[in-house]
Design an enzyme around this catalytic site. Sequence first.
Site, PDB file in Angstrom:
ATOM      1  N   ASN A   1       0.864  -1.178   0.000  1.00 21.12           N
ATOM      2  CA  ASN A   1       0.000   0.000   0.000  1.00 21.12           C
ATOM      3  C   ASN A   1       0.903   1.230   0.000  1.00 21.12           C
ATOM      4  O   ASN A   1       1.534   1.527   1.005  1.00 21.12           O
ATOM      5  CB  ASN A   1      -0.889  -0.044   1.258  1.00 21.12           C
ATOM      6  CG  ASN A   1      -1.710   1.216   1.430  1.00 21.12           C
ATOM      7  OD1 ASN A   1      -1.770   2.067   0.534  1.00 21.12           O
ATOM      8  ND2 ASN A   1      -2.344   1.349   2.594  1.00 21.12           N
ATOM      9  N   TRP A   2       0.936   1.908  -1.136  1.00 23.00           N
ATOM     10  CA  TRP A   2       1.860   3.040  -1.265  1.00 23.00           C
ATOM     11  C   TRP A   2       1.312   4.336  -0.659  1.00 23.00           C
ATOM     12  O   TRP A   2       2.003   5.367  -0.671  1.00 23.00           O
ATOM     13  CB  TRP A   2       2.239   3.244  -2.748  1.00 23.00           C
ATOM     14  CG  TRP A   2       3.125   2.144  -3.268  1.00 23.00           C
ATOM     15  CD1 TRP A   2       3.568   1.061  -2.569  1.00 23.00           C
ATOM     16  CD2 TRP A   2       3.691   2.030  -4.581  1.00 23.00           C
ATOM     17  NE1 TRP A   2       4.362   0.277  -3.366  1.00 23.00           N
ATOM     18  CE2 TRP A   2       4.458   0.849  -4.609  1.00 23.00           C
ATOM     19  CE3 TRP A   2       3.612   2.802  -5.747  1.00 23.00           C
ATOM     20  CZ2 TRP A   2       5.144   0.428  -5.746  1.00 23.00           C
ATOM     21  CZ3 TRP A   2       4.294   2.385  -6.880  1.00 23.00           C
ATOM     22  CH2 TRP A   2       5.053   1.212  -6.871  1.00 23.00           C
ATOM     23  N   LYS A   3       0.080   4.293  -0.205  1.00 18.04           N
ATOM     24  CA  LYS A   3      -0.528   5.467   0.447  1.00 18.04           C
ATOM     25  C   LYS A   3      -0.322   6.711  -0.431  1.00 18.04           C
ATOM     26  O   LYS A   3      -0.329   6.606  -1.660  1.00 18.04           O
ATOM     27  CB  LYS A   3       0.026   5.633   1.867  1.00 18.04           C
ATOM     28  CG  LYS A   3      -0.087   4.326   2.668  1.00 18.04           C
ATOM     29  CD  LYS A   3       0.178   4.478   4.135  1.00 18.04           C
ATOM     30  CE  LYS A   3       0.018   3.115   4.818  1.00 18.04           C
ATOM     31  NZ  LYS A   3       0.152   3.176   6.257  1.00 18.04           N
TER      32      LYS A   3
ATOM     33  N   HIS B   1      -9.322   1.098   5.151  1.00 14.35           N
ATOM     34  CA  HIS B   1      -8.031   1.251   5.834  1.00 14.35           C
ATOM     35  C   HIS B   1      -8.214   2.159   7.048  1.00 14.35           C
ATOM     36  O   HIS B   1      -8.995   3.113   7.001  1.00 14.35           O
ATOM     37  CB  HIS B   1      -6.995   1.842   4.860  1.00 14.35           C
ATOM     38  CG  HIS B   1      -5.608   1.776   5.419  1.00 14.35           C
ATOM     39  ND1 HIS B   1      -5.149   2.697   6.336  1.00 14.35           N
ATOM     40  CD2 HIS B   1      -4.604   0.887   5.226  1.00 14.35           C
ATOM     41  CE1 HIS B   1      -3.906   2.371   6.670  1.00 14.35           C
ATOM     42  NE2 HIS B   1      -3.548   1.283   6.013  1.00 14.35           N
TER      43      HIS B   1
ATOM     44  N   GLU C   1      -6.532   4.522   8.167  1.00  8.17           N
ATOM     45  CA  GLU C   1      -6.304   5.954   7.906  1.00  8.17           C
ATOM     46  C   GLU C   1      -7.546   6.587   7.283  1.00  8.17           C
ATOM     47  O   GLU C   1      -7.841   7.761   7.516  1.00  8.17           O
ATOM     48  CB  GLU C   1      -5.067   6.129   7.006  1.00  8.17           C
ATOM     49  CG  GLU C   1      -3.793   5.862   7.798  1.00  8.17           C
ATOM     50  CD  GLU C   1      -2.641   5.291   6.999  1.00  8.17           C
ATOM     51  OE1 GLU C   1      -2.679   5.346   5.756  1.00  8.17           O
ATOM     52  OE2 GLU C   1      -1.694   4.767   7.631  1.00  8.17           O
TER      53      GLU C   1
ATOM     54  N   GLU D   1      -4.927  -5.062  10.575  1.00  7.84           N
ATOM     55  CA  GLU D   1      -3.901  -4.044  10.801  1.00  7.84           C
ATOM     56  C   GLU D   1      -4.164  -3.361  12.145  1.00  7.84           C
ATOM     57  O   GLU D   1      -4.978  -2.424  12.219  1.00  7.84           O
ATOM     58  CB  GLU D   1      -3.938  -2.998   9.681  1.00  7.84           C
ATOM     59  CG  GLU D   1      -3.671  -3.575   8.310  1.00  7.84           C
ATOM     60  CD  GLU D   1      -3.125  -2.522   7.352  1.00  7.84           C
ATOM     61  OE1 GLU D   1      -2.077  -2.774   6.752  1.00  7.84           O
ATOM     62  OE2 GLU D   1      -3.738  -1.450   7.217  1.00  7.84           O
TER      63      GLU D   1
ATOM     64  N   GLY E   1       2.993   2.100  10.904  1.00  6.11           N
ATOM     65  CA  GLY E   1       3.970   3.177  10.763  1.00  6.11           C
ATOM     66  C   GLY E   1       4.687   3.527  12.056  1.00  6.11           C
ATOM     67  O   GLY E   1       5.332   4.562  12.152  1.00  6.11           O
TER      68      GLY E   1
ATOM     69  N   SER F   1       3.922  -2.322  10.229  1.00  8.19           N
ATOM     70  CA  SER F   1       5.378  -2.399  10.397  1.00  8.19           C
ATOM     71  C   SER F   1       5.973  -3.745   9.960  1.00  8.19           C
ATOM     72  O   SER F   1       6.873  -4.265  10.602  1.00  8.19           O
ATOM     73  CB  SER F   1       5.771  -2.073  11.846  1.00  8.19           C
ATOM     74  OG  SER F   1       5.379  -0.745  12.166  1.00  8.19           O
TER      75      SER F   1
ATOM     76  N   GLY G   1       3.084  -1.160   4.251  1.00  7.21           N
ATOM     77  CA  GLY G   1       3.080   0.266   3.939  1.00  7.21           C
ATOM     78  C   GLY G   1       4.480   0.739   3.612  1.00  7.21           C
ATOM     79  O   GLY G   1       5.007   0.506   2.522  1.00  7.21           O
ATOM     80  N   GLY G   2       5.127   1.375   4.591  1.00  6.75           N
ATOM     81  CA  GLY G   2       6.435   1.999   4.393  1.00  6.75           C
ATOM     82  C   GLY G   2       7.451   1.134   3.660  1.00  6.75           C
ATOM     83  O   GLY G   2       8.133   1.601   2.742  1.00  6.75           O
TER      84      GLY G   2
END
Length: 253
Positions: free
Chosen positions: A11-13, A97, A99, A169, A175, A215, A236-237
């Site tokens: 997921n590149w957000k 998600h 967020e 998640e 993150g 993470s 993610g990251g």
Amino acid sequence: MIDRRPLIAGNWKMFKTCSEAVETAKQLAHLVGIDQEVDVMIAPPFTALEKVSDAIKESHLSLGAQNLFWESEGAYTGEISPSMLISAGCEYVIIGHSERRQYFGESDETVNRKIRAAVNHDLKPILCVGESEKDRESNDTFSVLDKQMKIGLKGFSLDDLKLLIIAYEPVWAIGTGKTATVDQAQEVHGFLRSTLDKSYGNKLAKSIRILYGGSVKPNNISELMAMADVDGALVGGASLDPETFSNIVHFLK
Ligand code: 13P
């Protein structure tokens, strides 16, 4: 025994311009190669979907979107419909998600409508669920997850859910560098599968893939994947860098 093929999803957000996304996708496609054992999906921002789709056409990578709106078309400024995603080359869509729930007011009810829209268009929905740190500290983890699952999936038939993927998640692990322990992840994944079993029966519960997200890094993917009910990861990251992400994809090697 039903074989659940692992899925590693990135997921590149809200990262990467169109040209950056294309470059990353090309490098990743090269590094991933043809992995017969794992499905791999990337979800770039909307603006890069079509170009990334062209860039990964001949590769092992699949494309996903980070969100959608449930209407087919209309005066809904800023929204994107399921058929727009399909025409841009998407096969998957991330829904609910944390967020989006936290910053954009998404609720279990809107999540439900979005899953319905995805199902109606044969997009593979990745339903995200997860508890906050406060929920966990007050021992509400399972009741929160149960509610997210019940309302998110309300009104669906067994057949509707054949493409469904769940992503667990924990909000406190996103993150933050804090990963759930493998036992915490397994405990929740087992719980989610048992709620599916109660509502839809053993066959579906056993076949649905449940991803862990929060993470995930090259150094913790193997131990997570060793858990019986962890069928992949939503990253993610660590999915933004092709080399790091390909190391996660190649967790078996
Ligand atoms: P991180 O891997 O950066 O913790 O993000 C997880 C996530 O939100 C994936 O959807």
